[in-house]
Design an enzyme around this catalytic site. Structure first.
Site, short mmCIF file in Angstrom:
data_model
loop_
_atom_site.label_atom_id
_atom_site.label_comp_id
_atom_site.label_asym_id
_atom_site.label_seq_id
_atom_site.Cartn_x
_atom_site.Cartn_y
_atom_site.Cartn_z
CB SER A 119 -18.53 32.72 -15.15
OG SER A 119 -19.16 33.49 -14.15
CG HIS A 140 -14.41 33.05 -11.74
ND1 HIS A 140 -14.52 31.70 -11.95
CD2 HIS A 140 -15.67 33.51 -11.58
CE1 HIS A 140 -15.79 31.35 -11.92
NE2 HIS A 140 -16.51 32.44 -11.70
CG ASN A 190 -18.11 28.42 -14.19
OD1 ASN A 190 -18.85 27.86 -13.39
ND2 ASN A 190 -17.87 29.72 -14.11
#
Length: 283
Positions: A119, A140, A190
């Site tokens: 991540s 991802h 993220n």
């Protein structure tokens, strides 16, 4: 590069989801984990996910059986030796991932691609521990994997263009939309999402509102399908903390400082859905 056999390392929530979408796309999948119990839980999760599609008439029972038949299980990493690509989906810990990549580099065939579902961790650093850095890449997936369309395809500084094209094609075959992302802490998803979740935790920590009220504000005010605290529970609070620590350590910017409440909850073992308790309680 023709990819027909996929290895997946880690039979947890993300690994089992990746195995499911690859098998549903007609690929042969070898799902690896350290113990048989983890593999059995992973297969049970895949079966339950497919069964939900059958109940909604989005999948036939024959297609369910065919998909499950394409997934084989292993507790021996060397069984991944003939895979065309291995996708690592282990814990969000750089030392663990580096160890896995060193082992995969030894057991996988020379032309195999080594991908990571990290991540936030540097793909460039993971590539550097192998003897095939040009064949290492980030892939991802979003959670839950069977439902979410996005795959961030992250090139290490060393990644070959041919490897990027092969992995993007694989993502499309699995029904996903690949997006070309540069290697940077947190990538894009993220880099944006986790500071928002962290700020939501700060709101709770400072007593501005309850978990339910904070989530309601974001759902009704910003049209988010799930509030940040419920989403943190789904992701796993330990994973959230790991990503925030990567961002904070990488940028040395206090805006990425993990909320003390997040640290406390992880210390207490309140990790969200997977532990039965996070910002909410789960059966």
């Amino acid at each position: 590069m023709n990819i027909e056999q996929v290895g997946v390392v880690g039979a947890g929530q993300m690994g089992s989801g990746i195995a499911q979408v690859c098998a549903a796309a007609g690929l042969q999948v070898i799902l690896f984990d350290l113990n048989l119990q983890a593999l059995e839980r992973g297969v049970a999760a895949i079966s339950a996910s497919l069964q939900r599609l059958v109940s909604k008439d989005k999948l036939s029972q024959a297609e369910l059986d065919e998909t499950l038949a394409k997934v084989s299980l292993s507790t021996d990493l060397s069984d991944l030796g003939q895979a065309d690509i291995v996708i690592e989906a282990a814990s969000e810990n750089e030392q663990i991932k580096q160890s896995i990549f060193r082992q995969l580099d030894e057991v996988c065939k020379p032309v195999a691609i080594l991908a990571t579902n990290t991540s936030s961790i540097s793909i460039t650093r993971l590539a550097a521990v192998t003897n095939r850095p040009g064949q290492v890449i980030g892939m991802h997936f979003m959670n839950p994997v069977p439902m979410m369309k996005l795959v961030e395809v992250i090139r290490a500084l060393q990644t070959d263009d041919e490897v990027f094209r092969a992995v993007s094609t694989l993502a499309e075959r699995a029904g996903k939309t690949p997006v070309d992302i540069k290697d940077a802490p947190g990538f894009v998803a993220n880099r944006i999402l986790l500071p928002m979740i962290n700020e939501g935790i700060f709101c709770l920590h400072e007593g501005l509102a309850s978990s339910e009220e904070i989530d309601t504000v974001m759902k009704l005010g910003m049209s988010h399908p799930m509030g940040p605290l419920a989403l943190a529970d789904l992701i796993g609070l330990d994973t959230c903390l790991s990503i925030m620590e990567v961002l904070y350590d990488s940028f040395k910017d206090p805006k990425y400082r993990p909320c003390p409440l997040l640290v406390q909850m992880v210390d207490a073992g309140y990790l969200g859905r997977k532990s039965g308790r996070g910002f909410y309680h789960y059966e």
